[in-house]
Design a protein around this motif. Structure first.
Motif, short mmCIF file in Angstrom:
data_model
loop_
_atom_site.label_atom_id
_atom_site.label_comp_id
_atom_site.label_asym_id
_atom_site.label_seq_id
_atom_site.Cartn_x
_atom_site.Cartn_y
_atom_site.Cartn_z
N GLU A 295 3.52 -4.80 3.05
CA GLU A 295 3.74 -3.42 3.47
C GLU A 295 4.97 -2.85 3.60
O GLU A 295 6.01 -3.51 4.20
N GLY B 77 -9.85 -2.05 5.52
CA GLY B 77 -8.76 -1.32 5.13
C GLY B 77 -9.38 -0.02 4.68
O GLY B 77 -10.51 0.23 4.51
N SER B 78 -8.55 0.79 4.50
CA SER B 78 -8.81 2.48 4.21
C SER B 78 -9.55 2.44 2.92
O SER B 78 -9.43 1.62 1.96
N SER C 258 0.88 -1.20 -0.10
CA SER C 258 0.14 -0.07 0.09
C SER C 258 1.04 1.17 0.04
O SER C 258 0.52 1.98 -0.64
N GLY D 243 -4.32 -0.32 1.51
CA GLY D 243 -4.56 -0.51 2.91
C GLY D 243 -4.39 -2.05 3.29
O GLY D 243 -3.97 -2.92 2.34
N CYS D 244 -4.84 -2.10 4.37
CA CYS D 244 -4.94 -3.77 4.92
C CYS D 244 -5.72 -4.65 3.97
O CYS D 244 -5.57 -6.13 4.06
N SER E 70 -0.40 -5.83 8.05
CA SER E 70 -1.34 -5.14 7.01
C SER E 70 -2.02 -6.26 6.11
O SER E 70 -2.47 -7.36 6.74
#
Length: 460
Positions: free
Chosen positions: A199, A405-406, A139, A170-171, A376
């Motif tokens: 990550e 995640g984001s 990410s 993200g995650c 992540s």
């Protein structure tokens, strides 16, 4: 006339048989099997002990006592033990402002890639030139050429390999990559996909004092995973698992959801990941939406009917109230194992409450968080590896993977165990120690002196 009818019947039978064979072949081609996977274990000289964690926190000369106390509280509550891993530039004291370099990030990725992918090829007996599709997700690091191209070069993959590189996801990127690989395989009969998740920690240490941006320093650790997937029926017979369902939920259309996990500058121009107080509420909404779409696909009709009937009864009996308040779907009627993203203690406990799970159900996620921290997008594979190392995955068992995640995103997928799974993998040297009778917190004793500075008690 009879001869014409006979010939017509034979032609129709042949056409139907051909159609059936085509449908079966297409269905087999659309199957997605997990051949094997590997989680990365960094070298022991990169472990983050209590001593090391405290030293790294104290390097930030901008921290006053309130900020220092806040960080210690976060570390104590994080659920992370003393054997997770950090990048070498942290160990060497080069994580201070301005000193992490582009090469630090590349070195971190190369160390993971060289070890994990080579081990995966060795386990499966396949090689780099057998790979038809490559999907890489990291990410917070997107160099040029891409990390996917770097892997193609380092392993000498074919010129026609379809390479995809994901960043900023993200995650939740692990399951997004899985979905991308599955879709790519559907257009390529009898093919193999390599999915690589990690990550970049080395260049992403936040050096400011904004509390919403200091959390990431305490939660994220080094790790990574590599998995080989296929839609080849002949290889599917030796696969560990088969992917049955995958659901992705993206609530980025809502402004609050979009900014609850955001990379930004603080008031002094220092970059970090900001985690807002709205995150738990946003995550709960995304989870509800995702499971609402997933449940009809994986649960028996009897459980769905029970839930609908219960909802209707409550609606009739409690006029003006919420029909489903206190009423939950029992996901255990369609799932034997729960592979939850170990993003933090609050994440694991939140999912546990939402799904009505017990301590045994979330044990793999909690133990993964304790041993490895939040790695992540690769975290889910460490949780799965824990289950396998414990010998809990039996043929026919169903495993639900769930991650956040984001964005904000919530993704889930259901696997069915097809083959023998008893590889201890990355847990080989420590699986017998888990779960411990109790998880002690070494930070309490180590940093008890903070209490004496102001004469008050830290609210751990």
């Amino acid at each position: 006339m009879d001869l014409i009818l006979l010939l017509t019947a034979l032609l129709l039978a042949r056409a139907v048989a051909s159609l059936v064979r085509a449908v079966v072949a297409r269905r087999r081609q659309s199957q997605c099997y997990l051949l094997d996977y590997v989680c990365h274990k960094p070298s022991d000289d990169r472990k983050v002990s209590t001593e090391m964690a405290g030293d790294v926190v104290l390097r930030n000369q901008r921290l006053g006592l309130p900020e220092f106390r806040f960080l210690l509280r976060v570390i104590v509550r994080s659920g992370i033990g003393e054997e997770s891993y950090c990048p070498r530039n942290f160990l060497e004291g080069r994580d201070r402002e301005g000193t992490p370099t582009h090469q630090d990030a590349l070195d971190e990725m190369d160390e993971f890639v060289d070890a994990a992918i080579a081990k995966l090829f060795l386990k499966t007996g396949l090689g780099p030139r057998d790979v038809d599709v490559l999907v890489v997700n990291v990410s917070m690091f997107s160099p040029a050429p891409s990390l996917a191209s770097r892997i193609v070069t380092r392993f000498g993959m074919r010129d026609d390999v379809a390479a995809f590189n994901l960043s900023g996801m993200g995650c939740s990127a692990g399951l997004i990559s899985l979905d991308l690989a599955r879709n790519a395989l559907q257009t390529r009969p009898a093919s193999i996909a390599l999915v690589v998740s990690s990550e970049s920690i080395a260049p992403n240490w936040y050096t400011g004092t904004d509390r919403s941006m200091m959390l990431g320093n305490c939660l994220f650790r080094c790790g990574g995973s590599a998995a080989l997937l296929t839609n080849d029926p002949s290889l599917g017979r030796r696969a560990k698992m088969a992917l049955r369902h995958l659901v992705r939920e993206n609530t980025a259309g809502d402004e609050e959801a979009h900014i609850c996990a955001l990379q930004r500058e603080d008031g002094d121009g220092r970059v970090g990941i900001s985690l807002s107080k709205a995150l738990p509420r946003v995550a709960a909404r995304a989870l509800s939406l995702n499971l609402g779409r997933l449940a009809p696909r994986i649960l028996p009709v009897s459980e769905l009917a029970r839930f609908v009937a219960g909802s209707m009864c409550k609606k009739l009996l409690l006029s003006g109230g919420h029909a489903t308040h206190g009423l939950k779907i029992n996901f255990k009627t369609g799932v034997e194992h729960f592979c939850i993203h170990p993003g933090g203690t609050a994440v694991v406990e939140g999912v546990k409450g939402s799904l009505g799970l017990d301590a045994d159900d979330v044990e793999p996620a909690r133990m993964t968080l304790h041993r490895w921290g939040n790695t992540s997008a690769s975290s889910l594979w460490y949780v799965l590896s824990y289950m396998e190392a414990k010998g809990r995955l039996k043929r026919g068992d169903r495993v639900l993977m769930l991650t956040f995640g984001s964005g904000f995103k919530c993704n889930s997928c259901l696997w069915e165990v097809k083959g023998y799974m008893a590889d201890k993998g990355v847990w080989a040297q420590c699986i017998d120690e888990y779960p411990p009778e109790s998880i002690t917190n070494p930070y309490m004793e180590k940093y008890s002196w903070v209490n004496d500075v102001q004469g008050d008690t830290l609210m751990f």
